[in-house]
Design an enzyme around this catalytic site. Structure first.
Site, mmCIF file in Angstrom:
data_model
loop_
_atom_site.group_PDB
_atom_site.id
_atom_site.type_symbol
_atom_site.label_atom_id
_atom_site.label_comp_id
_atom_site.label_asym_id
_atom_site.label_seq_id
_atom_site.Cartn_x
_atom_site.Cartn_y
_atom_site.Cartn_z
ATOM 1 N N LYS A 194 -7.665 30.227 -3.438
ATOM 2 C CA LYS A 194 -7.840 31.115 -2.297
ATOM 3 C C LYS A 194 -8.897 32.140 -2.675
ATOM 4 O O LYS A 194 -8.749 32.879 -3.650
ATOM 5 C CB LYS A 194 -6.522 31.810 -1.955
ATOM 6 N N LYS A 247 -8.817 27.485 0.413
ATOM 7 C CA LYS A 247 -8.928 28.392 1.545
ATOM 8 C C LYS A 247 -10.037 29.386 1.301
ATOM 9 O O LYS A 247 -10.046 29.987 0.233
ATOM 10 C CB LYS A 247 -7.576 29.099 1.695
HETATM 11 C C1 PBG Z 1 -2.156 36.945 3.268
HETATM 12 C C2 PBG Z 1 -2.836 35.827 3.972
HETATM 13 C C3 PBG Z 1 -4.131 35.917 4.512
HETATM 14 C C4 PBG Z 1 -4.361 34.725 5.194
HETATM 15 C C5 PBG Z 1 -3.225 33.924 5.044
HETATM 16 N N1 PBG Z 1 -2.291 34.613 4.267
HETATM 17 C C6 PBG Z 1 -5.089 37.035 4.520
HETATM 18 C C7 PBG Z 1 -5.450 37.723 3.283
HETATM 19 O O1 PBG Z 1 -5.354 37.203 2.174
HETATM 20 O O2 PBG Z 1 -5.854 38.878 3.424
HETATM 21 C C8 PBG Z 1 -5.616 34.453 5.964
HETATM 22 C C9 PBG Z 1 -5.585 33.344 6.949
HETATM 23 C C10 PBG Z 1 -6.652 33.386 7.979
HETATM 24 O O3 PBG Z 1 -7.634 34.167 7.913
HETATM 25 O O4 PBG Z 1 -6.556 32.577 8.919
HETATM 26 N N2 PBG Z 1 -1.372 36.718 2.219
#
Ligand code: PBG
Length: 325
Positions: A194, A247
């Site tokens: 991520k 991601k």
């Molecule tokens: C938070 C989380 C995020 C997303 C999924 N879980 C945002 C972040 O890390 O700030 C983002 C998903 C998206 O932008 O569609 N734990």
């Protein structure tokens, strides 16, 4: 010319036979936002077409998706500010509406696959995925909180837990705690690679979960890095993850492909809020054709051999392409 590649492109029937990649609704996961209350359905201004639902309306939304054959959902809670604290206690509170909602969904729709989000940010007054101490996001003391949240989610009936927090060692810590408490069937969809991406903006608008200070670069990955994703994949695999995720998706197709080539686990790709918002904005402006640009984006992700795609376009895809593409 003995070889004319155009011969295999000359009719829809021939193109169908020669198609290397197929995408159907069974590969898709639909992200949904839920907030406490009744009869609420508010559109997210930075992600047109996507709504925050109260549980009653969420049930209706899930029901209509199930009728389209779309049966995989990841649900994110929008928590009122008054319920947030530094240690995210609401995440495992018996009153937590997100956990109650999960119980209700799984009893109404036992055949769906319900996926959670494991991270502190929706419940944290600091807006970070881990525990903040003296301005630092501490790793090891975040793990018991994430594990307690995970056990509460498993108890509520989620099929897969989605640790999106990027703390080191959390997959193993959560797996052990789940097993200790008898939740051996609850799976873990690990957010393995991520990235610290600008593409999460609309999501943070939806949950009002932006960090109150600093950024997430000390735990989410540097967009410059690719080999490092293999280290994360190795760790999550050893720690017991059932699926690995990359991601965002479209900016990181090389990383999805790399994990797919190097892992035997199913690989998921998260087509995140900002990626969907860009495409939607261009279509709403009349600059791109949604009916063509949307399936092309999803097919590009699928072409990396990703097994699972999380996308805010899942329901529209199911409506527009019932037989897949
Ligand atoms: C938070 C989380 C995020 C997303 C999924 N879980 C945002 C972040 O890390 O700030 C983002 C998903 C998206 O932008 O569609 N734990």
């Amino acid at each position: 010319m003995l070889r004319r590649p155009r011969r295999n492109r000359q009719s829809a029937a021939i193109r169908g036979m020669a198609a290397e990649t197929h995408l159907t609704v069974q590969h898709l996961v639909f992200p949904l936002f839920v907030l406490d209350g009744a009869n609420i359905r508010t559109e997210i201004h930075s992600l047109p077409g996507i709504f925050r639902f109260s549980p009653d309306n969420l049930f209706r939304e899930i029901e209509s998706c199930m009728e389209l054959g779309l049966r995989n959902f990841v649900v994110f809670p929008a928590v009122a500010d008054g319920l947030k604290d530094t240690t995210a206690t609401y995440s495992y509170s018996p009153d937590n509406f997100y956990l109650k909602m999960a119980r209700a969904i799984k009893s109404r729709f036992p055949e769906c696959c319900l996926i959670s989000d494991v991270a502190m940010d929706p419940y944290s007054s600091d807006g970070h995925d881990g525990l903040v101490r003296n301005g630092e996001i501490v790793n090891d003391d975040s793990l018991p909180i994430l594990a307690q949240m995970s056990v509460a989610q498993a108890e509520a009936g989620f099929d897969l837990l989605g640790p999106s927090d990027m703390m080191d060692g959390r997959v193993g810590f959560i797996r052990q705690e789940l097993d200790k408490q008898g939740f051996t069937k609850t799976g873990i969809l690990a957010y393995t690679a991520k990235y610290a991406s600008a593409m999460y903006g609309p999501f943070r608008d939806a949950l009002d979960s932006a960090p109150k200070s600093g950024d997430k670069k000390s735990y989410q990955m540097n967009p410059a890095n690719k080999r490092e994703a293999l280290i994360e994949a190795e760790l999550d695999t050893l720690e017991g993850a059932d699926m690995l995720m990359v991601k965002p998706a479209l900016h990181y197709l090389d990383v999805i492909h790399l994990l797919k080539e190097n892992s035997r686990l199913p690989i998921a790709a998260y087509h995140v809020s900002g990626e969907c918002a860009m495409l939607r904005a261009a279509c709403n402006n009349g600059w791109l054709d949604f009916g063509r640009a949307m399936p092309e984006a999803l097919l590009s992700i699928r072409r990396t051999n990703a097994d699972v795609i999380l996308t805010y376009f899942a329901k529209e895809f199911a409506m527009m392409f019932p037989g897949g593409v």
